[in-house]
Enzyme design. Sequence first.
Site, mmCIF file in Angstrom:
data_model
loop_
_atom_site.group_PDB
_atom_site.id
_atom_site.type_symbol
_atom_site.label_atom_id
_atom_site.label_comp_id
_atom_site.label_asym_id
_atom_site.label_seq_id
_atom_site.Cartn_x
_atom_site.Cartn_y
_atom_site.Cartn_z
ATOM 1 N N LYS A 167 -3.804 -3.321 -2.444
ATOM 2 C CA LYS A 167 -4.426 -2.158 -1.784
ATOM 3 C C LYS A 167 -4.279 -0.869 -2.591
ATOM 4 O O LYS A 167 -3.321 -0.712 -3.336
ATOM 5 C CB LYS A 167 -3.775 -1.931 -0.410
ATOM 6 C CG LYS A 167 -4.146 -2.984 0.607
ATOM 7 C CD LYS A 167 -3.597 -2.619 1.976
ATOM 8 C CE LYS A 167 -4.013 -3.642 3.023
ATOM 9 N NZ LYS A 167 -3.336 -3.431 4.300
ATOM 10 N N SER B 296 -6.160 -0.137 9.931
ATOM 11 C CA SER B 296 -6.111 1.145 9.217
ATOM 12 C C SER B 296 -7.360 1.299 8.358
ATOM 13 O O SER B 296 -7.953 2.381 8.284
ATOM 14 C CB SER B 296 -4.866 1.206 8.333
ATOM 15 O OG SER B 296 -3.710 1.072 9.108
ATOM 16 N N ARG C 225 -3.988 -10.246 14.967
ATOM 17 C CA ARG C 225 -5.172 -9.800 15.706
ATOM 18 C C ARG C 225 -6.118 -10.985 15.854
ATOM 19 O O ARG C 225 -5.807 -11.948 16.521
ATOM 20 C CB ARG C 225 -5.824 -8.611 14.990
ATOM 21 C CG ARG C 225 -5.019 -7.336 15.086
ATOM 22 C CD ARG C 225 -5.508 -6.307 14.124
ATOM 23 N NE ARG C 225 -5.434 -6.820 12.760
ATOM 24 C CZ ARG C 225 -5.674 -6.134 11.664
ATOM 25 N NH1 ARG C 225 -6.021 -4.884 11.752
ATOM 26 N NH2 ARG C 225 -5.556 -6.667 10.478
ATOM 27 N N HIS D 113 -0.425 -0.742 15.677
ATOM 28 C CA HIS D 113 0.949 -0.880 15.180
ATOM 29 C C HIS D 113 1.952 -0.491 16.264
ATOM 30 O O HIS D 113 2.961 -1.175 16.474
ATOM 31 C CB HIS D 113 1.186 0.034 13.962
ATOM 32 C CG HIS D 113 0.407 -0.319 12.738
ATOM 33 N ND1 HIS D 113 -0.372 0.589 12.059
ATOM 34 C CD2 HIS D 113 0.286 -1.484 12.052
ATOM 35 C CE1 HIS D 113 -0.929 0.012 11.007
ATOM 36 N NE2 HIS D 113 -0.552 -1.259 10.983
HETATM 37 O O1 PNS Z 1 -0.022 -3.828 6.194
HETATM 38 P P1 PNS Z 1 -0.166 -4.864 5.112
HETATM 39 O O2 PNS Z 1 -0.783 -4.238 3.866
HETATM 40 O O3 PNS Z 1 -0.918 -6.087 5.580
HETATM 41 O O4 PNS Z 1 1.324 -5.341 4.730
HETATM 42 C C1 PNS Z 1 1.554 -6.247 3.665
HETATM 43 C C2 PNS Z 1 3.020 -6.173 3.176
HETATM 44 C C3 PNS Z 1 3.325 -4.749 2.687
HETATM 45 C C4 PNS Z 1 3.941 -6.539 4.308
HETATM 46 C C5 PNS Z 1 3.190 -7.213 2.012
HETATM 47 O O5 PNS Z 1 2.288 -6.952 0.979
HETATM 48 C C6 PNS Z 1 4.632 -7.254 1.482
HETATM 49 O O6 PNS Z 1 5.510 -7.826 2.088
HETATM 50 N N1 PNS Z 1 4.865 -6.615 0.305
HETATM 51 C C7 PNS Z 1 6.174 -6.586 -0.364
HETATM 52 C C8 PNS Z 1 6.275 -7.660 -1.465
HETATM 53 C C9 PNS Z 1 6.517 -9.016 -0.806
HETATM 54 O O7 PNS Z 1 7.626 -9.318 -0.422
HETATM 55 N N2 PNS Z 1 5.418 -9.778 -0.607
HETATM 56 C C10 PNS Z 1 5.429 -11.020 0.172
HETATM 57 C C11 PNS Z 1 5.788 -12.234 -0.577
HETATM 58 S S1 PNS Z 1 4.901 -12.457 -2.052
#
Ligand code: PNS
Length: 161
Positions: A42, A129, A91, A18
Amino acid sequence: MGRTAIYPGSFDPVTNGHLDIIERGLTLFDKIIVTILENPAKTFLFSVEKRMELLEQSLKGIGNIEIASYGGLLVDYAVKRNAQAILRGMRAVSDFEYEFQMALMNRKLNRDVQTVFLVTGLRWIFTSSSIIKEAVKFGGDIESMVPPVVYAELRKTYQLD
Ligand code: PNS
């Protein structure tokens, strides 16, 4: 007016991968808002407050960064903060489908917010992570993959000291 990007994620916890993306991102954007958002897929090891604290300590000394959290849609937060872009790290090929789907959904929800992908440094291509948490839980040495404060917190959490 400067260019701002939201760098969203779970950050459970923040890894060196990150930090690598944030450093690369700062060569393109004037400001990066590192934002913890909900990912319903998650379950989390650390609370939002602890994740923010670890981000703050890990990013201490790096300018043009803000740490935030938000409970709603990512694109809504981008609008709220006048951000032009969402920054995500890519990645291996395995990331592609999920990232592509999320970027297209975000574009559908708001056409004015662009998703920018940066390729993670080679050293961090296979770190995440989740895999770091799994390794440390069983006593694996992951010290070189996370900031020192995160390493200490993980060892404390899994009672390895
Ligand atoms: O580190 P991650 O878990 O891959 O991140 C995913 C994250 C938190 C960026 C994604 O789940 C997110 O944007 N969540 C907020 C709700 C949202 O706007 N989702 C995307 C469109 S459905």
